[in-house]
Design a protein around this motif. Structure first.
Motif, PDB file in Angstrom:
ATOM      1  N   UNK C 131      -6.001  13.064  -5.178  1.00  0.00           N
ATOM      2  CA  UNK C 131      -6.141  12.290  -3.944  1.00  0.00           C
ATOM      3  C   UNK C 131      -7.295  12.803  -3.085  1.00  0.00           C
ATOM      4  N   UNK C 132      -7.481  14.109  -3.097  1.00  0.00           N
ATOM      5  CA  UNK C 132      -8.517  14.704  -2.241  1.00  0.00           C
ATOM      6  C   UNK C 132      -9.923  14.277  -2.648  1.00  0.00           C
ATOM      7  N   UNK C 133     -10.064  13.766  -3.851  1.00  0.00           N
ATOM      8  CA  UNK C 133     -11.404  13.399  -4.314  1.00  0.00           C
ATOM      9  C   UNK C 133     -11.863  12.047  -3.758  1.00  0.00           C
ATOM     10  N   UNK C 134     -10.935  11.316  -3.178  1.00  0.00           N
ATOM     11  CA  UNK C 134     -11.307  10.004  -2.613  1.00  0.00           C
ATOM     12  C   UNK C 134     -11.937  10.144  -1.231  1.00  0.00           C
ATOM     13  N   UNK C 135     -12.699   9.139  -0.860  1.00  0.00           N
ATOM     14  CA  UNK C 135     -13.155   9.047   0.523  1.00  0.00           C
ATOM     15  C   UNK C 135     -11.939   8.664   1.370  1.00  0.00           C
ATOM     16  N   UNK C 136     -11.906   9.167   2.608  1.00  0.00           N
ATOM     17  CA  UNK C 136     -10.709   8.941   3.434  1.00  0.00           C
ATOM     18  C   UNK C 136     -10.246   7.500   3.484  1.00  0.00           C
ATOM     19  N   UNK C 137     -11.156   6.563   3.608  1.00  0.00           N
ATOM     20  CA  UNK C 137     -10.697   5.183   3.710  1.00  0.00           C
ATOM     21  C   UNK C 137     -10.129   4.654   2.404  1.00  0.00           C
ATOM     22  N   UNK C 138     -10.571   5.236   1.296  1.00  0.00           N
ATOM     23  CA  UNK C 138      -9.990   4.834   0.015  1.00  0.00           C
ATOM     24  C   UNK C 138      -8.568   5.373  -0.138  1.00  0.00           C
ATOM     25  N   UNK C 139      -8.307   6.468   0.555  1.00  0.00           N
ATOM     26  CA  UNK C 139      -6.990   7.100   0.415  1.00  0.00           C
ATOM     27  C   UNK C 139      -5.967   6.528   1.384  1.00  0.00           C
ATOM     28  N   UNK C 140      -6.439   5.802   2.371  1.00  0.00           N
ATOM     29  CA  UNK C 140      -5.570   5.458   3.483  1.00  0.00           C
ATOM     30  C   UNK C 140      -4.295   4.718   3.083  1.00  0.00           C
ATOM     31  N   UNK C 141      -4.470   3.624   2.302  1.00  0.00           N
ATOM     32  CA  UNK C 141      -3.280   2.835   1.996  1.00  0.00           C
ATOM     33  C   UNK C 141      -2.313   3.640   1.118  1.00  0.00           C
ATOM     34  N   UNK C 142      -2.867   4.482   0.259  1.00  0.00           N
ATOM     35  CA  UNK C 142      -1.992   5.325  -0.550  1.00  0.00           C
ATOM     36  C   UNK C 142      -1.178   6.258   0.334  1.00  0.00           C
ATOM     37  N   UNK C 143      -1.843   6.824   1.327  1.00  0.00           N
ATOM     38  CA  UNK C 143      -1.130   7.743   2.217  1.00  0.00           C
ATOM     39  C   UNK C 143      -0.021   7.029   2.988  1.00  0.00           C
ATOM     40  N   UNK C 144      -0.286   5.795   3.335  1.00  0.00           N
ATOM     41  CA  UNK C 144       0.750   5.029   4.027  1.00  0.00           C
ATOM     42  C   UNK C 144       1.988   4.879   3.152  1.00  0.00           C
ATOM     43  N   UNK C 145       1.779   4.511   1.894  1.00  0.00           N
ATOM     44  CA  UNK C 145       2.912   4.366   0.986  1.00  0.00           C
ATOM     45  C   UNK C 145       3.627   5.699   0.778  1.00  0.00           C
ATOM     46  N   UNK C 146       2.818   6.735   0.648  1.00  0.00           N
ATOM     47  CA  UNK C 146       3.392   8.058   0.435  1.00  0.00           C
ATOM     48  C   UNK C 146       4.309   8.431   1.596  1.00  0.00           C
TER      49      UNK C 146
END
Lengths: 218, 218, 218, 218
Positions: C131-146
């Motif tokens: 997950x850390x390899x993504x740009x923050x905006x690419x990770x955002x929706x994943x973090x929401x689900x998490x």
DNA sequence: AATGAATGAGCTTTCATTCAT
DNA sequence: CATGAATGAAAGCTCATTCAT
């Protein structure tokens, strides 16, 4: 008038400048251009003295592009050395294909050998000076061809001795001496000299015959 | 029995391994050790193929220590090439110092030349293969000596021609052919071979005389 | 008999090898093949440890072709992480859709969580490690689900505490501990082990209940 | 008030930032600084996601200088992973050196394990996430230690089962579950949370005891 | 949909050399 | 005389990406 003495003693590795690869063996396009540029650089400066950035610059491409065509710097050298050895083997074996008489064979071999070192001076210099830069397995097939070439010459002299056309104690030693003469032609021959390649080839063939034909004690 | 054909066709640049520098020219202590190590490395791998780390490691010192003895890597090569050329010039000129007769002079020159390439094979290989790696001004004095050596040989042949001892069209061409034979001895001579250095020198002198003495048309 | 101790301690990131993407989320054709290959590579070697050349080679296409399907390497990872998070959210929320009792809900959540880490071990490893390899905006929706997944678990425990079914000081800490146990299943589970996924899921659910149900002082 | 749920779910690999290497294992001077910088970078971005230019810049030296201290990038990671494993082995074995009772041993082990993952969070993250980046022989000794650590835990549980202090079907499975809980502490623990390391360690020890002590059917 | 050829930027590593000690 | 630590430059090579075909 330009004469050998002036020319043979330069700092440069060789006088010739045009990177003439055997046409049939030259790949088309960028691959071929890389090979030509590698030939020039490796002949002049040696393999380790040439950088791939120089090589790429000489071709007019990026170093990254080099690697789209050859997997490594080593492989460019390997390819050149392969081409060189195949050319010499082909020329020497063709030269004596239909010749039975040892004297005629020796003349043909030396002539072909000398012509090769003039026609492909850069390639000969690379082949003769940079073989050690290869990994042993990359050099293997070249060494095999080199051996076959040498045997062609040594056997021809042996045949002449058996024939009594020649009279020499150690045919292999004579072969090595003769091959040595021929090989260095690549380093010093210059078209501005007063003999044509044909004339030089003829004289060197006579030198070779002088050596093997001699009747002498020891 | 070991024979030339087996040995002459290796991947390595030369068969000899012992870095024999002319004793008189070898500096004492670490300086000398650096020179010996440089000789070995440059002969085997070429100047550009050898790093100063390898050089320092071979001597058993730090690279920093190298610079207490030689100002640069170039200077180690320059020194080796200087020593090499002085040795050959000294040997050749000594060999003919008291010899007037062209035939005897040619025998002496070829003999000395062959012996040199056996006694100091590594040095000869460095001198013959790495000269191009020097800056032109570093090579200058070596080239001068090289020229004088060549003139010694060429003049000897010319004298013989003038004398009618020899009969050859182009003395310089013969000189170059003969020198070529001799030079490559450094690459292939192996003490395990069936001839001693003296025997080889004698045979090569005969080859040289065969070439220049020939009576032939063309 | 193969046992956990032997298997859990390897150098590899995970034992599982088959890149099982949730079928519904897998695009057809080359797009899907790229995703599968990316899954395998990123799970084994990490995102930065995998090159698009490896990726293309694994699929059997050119790197150029990759770009006809995904606009960048990042996007392949982003897609995998999106699929992974949607799968887990879907499974967890489905598992407790009709379950009201906290104990039953916790069992269902842990069971689903464990099954997911077995069924999609590679995907879980990618999701958890890259997950850390993504740009923050690419990770955002994943973090929401998490976050939603975590809240499902934490809320379930809180409900149980409110209920007096569970007795634990810090429900979130228990949630994190339990989730941690489950997550690492992806790294070590091996079908050769002596328990089936169901058995493992059941045991882990009991572990979780042991933790939250405990009556103890402190 | 900061709580776990907010913190545990970030994109970053871990919350901790200070690269605390075990002091005794940290070399002095530049070597140590490289190790610290490597620790920070590899923990945050992974081994393959960190370049040696970043590493050198973080230390304030040239990349060339790096190589005066470590022979390769690999070796920096290898050293970190070695230190990490030695630290954990030392802490765990010290924690139970004088403790015989299984319950007390398990408390001691979990406590030490948790403390380690808080005290050396970055090191733990590197050890747990980057082992796969090493060549197998570089990882070997670390794996041996890791195995010994795991056996310490598994054997403690087995002893408790033999003792009838614990009641669990598969001691190794419980060991793996407990170790999994502890390991992830390195990723999420944040000093701003409402429990001290000691409190966290105590709670996790209780969780572990809850798991192994349970009397239950199945 | 797929590719061969190309590229700018970056990679890890080594180069020859310097300098304070 | 020798070294440990440092360096700017360059080495060979790979990176993700583009584009005309």
């Amino acid at each position: 008038m330009t004469h050998v003495g002036e020319i043979a003693l330069r700092q440069r590795r060789l006088v010739a400048k045009t990177p003439t690869l055997p046409q049939a063996a030259t790949p088309p396009g960028t691959r071929g251009a890389i090979l030509q540029a590698g030939l020039t650089l490796f002949a002049e400066q040696g393999f380790h003295g040439s950088s791939i950035r120089q090589l790429a610059a000489a071709v007019g491409i990026t170093t990254a592009t080099l690697y789209a065509h050859y997997p490594s710097k080593d492989d460019v050298l390997t390819e050149l050395i392969r081409i060189g050895h195949e050319e010499i083997w082909q020329r020497l074996s063709a030269a004596v294909a239909d010749v039975a008489d040892p004297t005629a064979r020796l003349r043909a071999l030396v002539g072909a050998h000398v012509h090769l070192h003039i026609d492909h001076a850069l390639l000969a210099v690379v082949v003769n000076n940079e073989l050690h830069a290869l990994h042993p397995d990359q050099a293997e097939s070249a060494l095999t061809l080199r051996n076959k070439c040498f045997q062609l010459l040594a056997d021809t002299i042996s045949d002449g001795v058996a024939n009594r056309d020649f009279d020499i104690v150690d045919p292999e030693l004579a072969a090595i001496a003769i091959a040595s003469m021929n090989m260095r032609v690549a380093n010093w021959y210059d078209p501005r000299l007063s003999y044509t390649p044909d004339q030089l080839a003829t004289r060197y063939a006579e030198y070779a015959l002088d050596i093997v034909r001699a009747r002498r004690p020891i």
